[in-house]
Design a protein around this motif. Structure first.
Motif, PDB file in Angstrom:
ATOM      1  N   ARG A  66      43.774  34.713   5.334  1.00 46.19           N
ATOM      2  CA  ARG A  66      42.338  34.791   5.662  1.00 46.19           C
ATOM      3  C   ARG A  66      41.516  33.972   4.671  1.00 46.19           C
ATOM      4  NH1 ARG A  66      39.455  40.401   4.559  1.00 46.19           N
ATOM      5  NH2 ARG A  66      39.853  39.640   2.429  1.00 46.19           N
ATOM      6  N   ALA A  67      41.845  34.085   3.395  1.00 48.04           N
ATOM      7  CA  ALA A  67      41.106  33.326   2.381  1.00 48.04           C
ATOM      8  C   ALA A  67      41.262  31.831   2.596  1.00 48.04           C
ATOM      9  CB  ALA A  67      41.598  33.719   0.991  1.00 48.04           C
ATOM     10  N   ARG A  70      39.016  30.685   5.291  1.00 44.55           N
ATOM     11  CA  ARG A  70      37.612  30.688   4.890  1.00 44.55           C
ATOM     12  C   ARG A  70      37.268  29.541   3.948  1.00 44.55           C
ATOM     13  NH1 ARG A  70      36.589  37.254   3.945  1.00 44.55           N
ATOM     14  NH2 ARG A  70      36.428  37.767   6.171  1.00 44.55           N
ATOM     15  N   VAL A  72      37.768  29.169   0.677  1.00 47.12           N
ATOM     16  CA  VAL A  72      37.307  29.509  -0.667  1.00 47.12           C
ATOM     17  C   VAL A  72      38.269  28.939  -1.705  1.00 47.12           C
ATOM     18  CG1 VAL A  72      36.216  31.620   0.171  1.00 47.12           C
ATOM     19  CG2 VAL A  72      38.550  31.709  -0.737  1.00 47.12           C
ATOM     20  N   ILE A  75      40.088  33.939  -5.471  1.00 48.51           N
ATOM     21  CA  ILE A  75      40.384  35.280  -4.979  1.00 48.51           C
ATOM     22  C   ILE A  75      39.961  36.263  -6.059  1.00 48.51           C
ATOM     23  CG2 ILE A  75      42.191  36.899  -4.272  1.00 48.51           C
ATOM     24  CD1 ILE A  75      41.850  34.666  -2.285  1.00 48.51           C
ATOM     25  N   THR A 150      34.252  32.748  -3.119  1.00 48.92           N
ATOM     26  CA  THR A 150      35.233  33.771  -3.456  1.00 48.92           C
ATOM     27  C   THR A 150      35.530  34.657  -2.266  1.00 48.92           C
ATOM     28  OG1 THR A 150      34.425  33.819  -5.743  1.00 48.92           O
ATOM     29  CG2 THR A 150      35.735  35.702  -5.021  1.00 48.92           C
ATOM     30  N   ASP A 151      36.808  34.957  -2.060  1.00 50.24           N
ATOM     31  CA  ASP A 151      37.213  35.938  -1.062  1.00 50.24           C
ATOM     32  C   ASP A 151      37.696  37.172  -1.815  1.00 50.24           C
ATOM     33  OD1 ASP A 151      37.366  36.530   1.694  1.00 50.24           O
ATOM     34  OD2 ASP A 151      39.542  36.435   1.598  1.00 50.24           O
TER      35      ASP A 151
END
Length: 350
Positions: A66-67, A70, A72, A75, A150-151
């Motif tokens: 998912r990150a 997105r 980013v 984390i 950031t995720d």
């Protein structure tokens, strides 16, 4: 083995980083203790990855994917100082090209805490002290989080998406039962910290029509893990699955079989007692199984005490969630501690 979830339910072909060496093996051993001789099956989820095993890896497959989607570069996650989750997140995040921030809270001093901090130093994690009341925690996040870049991976990796990793694990176990690698158990014992493992596993077993009851052995404070929050997570995960694939039964969340077991928590998180220490020793001495007193030792203690009460009349499976990959660090204070909060230095051995 292909991902069993997306194979059976194409709508659940959710982006996934391939981190888990699946299927993790099962092993059936003879246990001769407390005057009872019977067999016990172990699901060796300590072997989820050769880099760092344990249950966290299954959740991170989905959360790191998912990150990546997105876009980013960082984390951020949370835990106590000795958190296996924080170490695993940092390790796999950085292998995937992310920076990692770990917001860590104080806990009981253990040797594992010093080793975890040395792993964070080795990995280059940004370690931030996190705690206090709500306003204090919000102030820390405002100061350190780069919103938009950031995720956030929640505490323990627990959210509906993280729990999907253990829905898949439940289906994986069902395939191993169908293949004759083990008999279908009556009871499955697993440590419950932030509830994602238990929620996903129970849903996966229900989805596969495996009737085993999950023994959710609580190892964190009740405010973190309790029946109301657990069943809320079960319903949320099942609902999201059905939203993505209409073939998921609409009554799935009502079919889960979970027994909430808070009686082995003891004096607090990461605090042991003679009964838990004995369970860890029995696992090592009788089965060559390395457990620890914060999570898996308490879950195995529950198994031993239940077994003594019913004289071994149930078929039991112990789900080993503990990483078995040795950390190439010690608990000793290193020469350089740059970047660590001053108050964390007391966790190191001299």
């Amino acid at each position: 083995m292909a991902n069993t979830l997306e194979t059976r339910f194409p709508g659940l072909a959710i982006p996934r980083a391939e981190l888990v060496a699946s299927p993790t093996p099962v092993s059936t051993v003879t246990l001769d203790v407390d005057g009872i001789r019977d067999t016990l099956t172990i699901k060796l989820d300590n072997l989820t990855s050769g880099h760092y095993g344990g249950n966290k890896v299954r959740k991170l497959e989905y959360l790191l994917a998912r990150a990546k989607e997105r876009g980013v570069d960082t984390i951020a996650t949370f835990g106590a100082v000795a958190s296996n989750h924080a170490v695993a997140t940092s390790l796999f995040a950085q292998r995937a090209g992310f920076r990692c921030q770990c917001f860590l809270a104080h806990q009981t001093r253990t040797a594992a805490a010093g080793r975890a901090l040395n792993m964070h130093l080795k990995l280059g994690s940004e370690v931030v002290r996190y705690g206090g009341d709500r306003s204090a925690r919000i102030a820390v996040l405002r100061k350190h989080l780069a919103y938009g870049a950031t995720d956030i991976v929640p505490l323990g990796g627990t959210c509906w998406l993280g729990a999907i990793g253990f829905v898949n694990a439940g289906l994986e176990l069902a395939e191993q039962i169908a293949a004759g690698e083990l008999e279908e158990p009556d009871l499955v014992y697993v440590a419950m910290g932030t509830m994602g493992t238990v929620a996903g596993l129970a849903l996966g077993l229900a989805l596969a029509n495996v009737s085993a009851r999950v023994q959710a052995v609580r190892v964190t404070a009740e405010e973190t893990a309790n029946p109301v929050a657990l069943h809320r997570l079960v319903r949320k995960t099942a609902g999201m699955m059905r939203r993505l694939d209409a073939s998921i039964p609409d009554d799935l969340s009502r079919r889960v079989a979970i027994d909430y077991r808070p009686e082995f928590f003891g004096a607090g998180y990461a605090k042991t007692n003679p009964e838990t220490d004995r369970a860890v020793a029995v696992a090592a001495g009788e089965m060559g199984l390395a457990l620890e007193a914060t999570y898996t030792g308490k879950a195995f203690r529950a198994l031993l005490e239940d077994r003594e009460q019913d004289r071994g009349s149930k078929r039991r499976l112990f789900w080993n969630t503990y990483n078995s990959v040795p950390l190439e660090v010690t608990a000793r204070r290193p020469a350089k501690v740059d970047g660590l909060p001053e108050s964390f230095l007391s966790y190191f051995d001299d």
